[in-house]
Design a protein around this motif. Structure first.
Motif, mmCIF file in Angstrom:
data_model
loop_
_atom_site.group_PDB
_atom_site.id
_atom_site.type_symbol
_atom_site.label_atom_id
_atom_site.label_comp_id
_atom_site.label_asym_id
_atom_site.label_seq_id
_atom_site.Cartn_x
_atom_site.Cartn_y
_atom_site.Cartn_z
ATOM 1 N N ASP A 64 -0.539 8.642 -5.697
ATOM 2 C CA ASP A 64 0.185 9.824 -5.086
ATOM 3 C C ASP A 64 0.035 10.038 -3.871
ATOM 4 O O ASP A 64 -1.233 10.501 -3.318
ATOM 5 N N VAL A 65 0.680 9.677 -2.767
ATOM 6 C CA VAL A 65 0.354 9.682 -1.216
ATOM 7 C C VAL A 65 0.205 11.183 -0.937
ATOM 8 O O VAL A 65 -0.873 11.695 -0.090
ATOM 9 N N GLY A 103 4.714 2.055 1.443
ATOM 10 C CA GLY A 103 5.811 1.651 0.581
ATOM 11 C C GLY A 103 6.710 2.972 0.508
ATOM 12 O O GLY A 103 7.860 2.857 0.323
ATOM 13 N N THR A 104 6.324 3.952 0.693
ATOM 14 C CA THR A 104 7.161 5.186 0.914
ATOM 15 C C THR A 104 8.267 5.216 1.991
ATOM 16 O O THR A 104 7.916 4.679 3.186
ATOM 17 N N PHE A 116 0.747 -1.075 -0.108
ATOM 18 C CA PHE A 116 0.170 -0.057 0.000
ATOM 19 C C PHE A 116 0.931 1.177 0.162
ATOM 20 O O PHE A 116 1.703 1.332 0.788
ATOM 21 N N SER A 117 0.573 2.154 -0.673
ATOM 22 C CA SER A 117 1.678 3.046 -1.128
ATOM 23 C C SER A 117 2.116 3.938 0.088
ATOM 24 O O SER A 117 3.190 4.268 0.140
ATOM 25 N N GLN A 160 3.883 9.471 5.447
ATOM 26 C CA GLN A 160 3.180 8.625 5.762
ATOM 27 C C GLN A 160 2.459 8.959 7.105
ATOM 28 O O GLN A 160 1.164 8.916 7.102
ATOM 29 N N GLN A 197 -2.032 -2.591 -8.409
ATOM 30 C CA GLN A 197 -1.351 -1.529 -8.837
ATOM 31 C C GLN A 197 -1.729 -0.091 -8.414
ATOM 32 O O GLN A 197 -0.948 0.782 -8.145
ATOM 33 N N SER A 228 -3.033 12.584 -2.582
ATOM 34 C CA SER A 228 -4.291 11.871 -1.700
ATOM 35 C C SER A 228 -4.534 12.605 -0.460
ATOM 36 O O SER A 228 -5.536 12.921 0.208
ATOM 37 N N ARG A 256 -0.549 0.642 -4.826
ATOM 38 C CA ARG A 256 1.017 0.838 -5.028
ATOM 39 C C ARG A 256 1.365 2.333 -5.470
ATOM 40 O O ARG A 256 2.354 2.825 -4.934
ATOM 41 N N ASN A 257 0.643 2.866 -6.342
ATOM 42 C CA ASN A 257 1.175 3.863 -7.297
ATOM 43 C C ASN A 257 0.459 4.943 -7.031
ATOM 44 O O ASN A 257 0.901 6.236 -7.612
#
Length: 243
Positions: free
Chosen positions: A214-215, A134-135, A130-131, A141, A208, A218, A211-212
């Motif tokens: 934009d945090v 993942g960062t 989950f993005s 975060q 996908q 968002s 995963r991808n």
């Protein structure tokens, strides 16, 4: 301002007790679950990992902000205005959102550290991909989960105040609609996809997307939504009659 500070301190004091019991229960369950999975070899160095779970505290924050009736009536007895009550409840929601967001980041650090120690691979839990997880930017975060938690809290506050205004029939209608989403809407959405034999493709595409996306963007969208929900809550509470 002193009255608002006193209100926040009062509510945070007893709400923290709820949060403590929630966290203790969470830790016990997760500890026993991990022990069971490790003992039965369902997770091992090549096939499994310790996973992230405390993000569920966001649901807890949503639930406690809907406990509006008692807080509203109690604060009115202390000669608070409706503006005071709104600011107090929003302040408490923001404080606990920051608290839980910090725990989410801390859990991520602990889980990743333990996985490295034990040699586990982060392959069994979709939230590892989950993005926001993942960062490598832990500050970003934290901001994402903070805004998400505040947004859920504002939604809970709005629903709690609407429940107070409109009563049991509105409450029943909301929960019937809310429960129908996973029980009716999702199956109806997935059924034609399954019939066309595209379910695996749909799941892959959703993975996908998670995963991808934009945090940072968002977080901005969630901030706008949280602002809208807060304004709606304020407008409702400002003219809320006492029952």
């Amino acid at each position: 301002m002193n009255k608002i500070v006193l209100n926040i301190r009062y509510k945070m004091r007893y709400q923290f007790a709820w949060a403590a019991w929630y966290l203790v229960t969470y830790l016990i369950i997760i500890f026993l679950l991990y022990i069971g999975l490790i003992k039965t070899s369902l997770i091992n160095t090549s096939e499994g990992s310790l996973v992230y779970r405390i993000w569920g505290s966001i649901i807890f924050q949503f639930a406690v902000t809907m406990k509006f009736n008692e807080d509203f009536d109690f604060f009115l007895t202390l000669s608070n205005t409706r503006n005071d009550i709104f600011q107090s409840l929003l302040g408490v929601a923001f404080g606990f959102s920051a608290f839980f967001s910090g725990l989410i980041v801390l859990e991520r650090l602990i889980i990743d550290h333990l996985n490295n120690i034990f040699g586990y691979h982060n392959i069994t839990d979709p939230f590892h991909f989950f993005s926001p997880y993942g960062t490598d930017n832990l500050y970003l975060q934290f901001v994402f989960f903070l805004v998400l938690c505040v947004c859920c809290s504002a939604f809970g506050l709005l629903m709690g105040s609407l429940f107070y205004r409109f009563g049991k029939k509105f409450t029943l209608a909301f929960w019937l609609m809310f429960s129908s989403i996973p029980m009716v809407f999702f199956p109806l959405l997935l059924w034609p996809i399954y019939q066309r034999g595209q379910l695996s493709t749909f799941i892959t595409e959703m993975g996908q997307f998670l995963r991808n996306f934009d945090v940072l963007a968002s977080s901005g969208y969630l901030f706008i939504l949280a602002t809208f929900l807060s304004i709606a809550s304020y407008l409702n509470i400002r003219r809320l009659p006492q029952k």
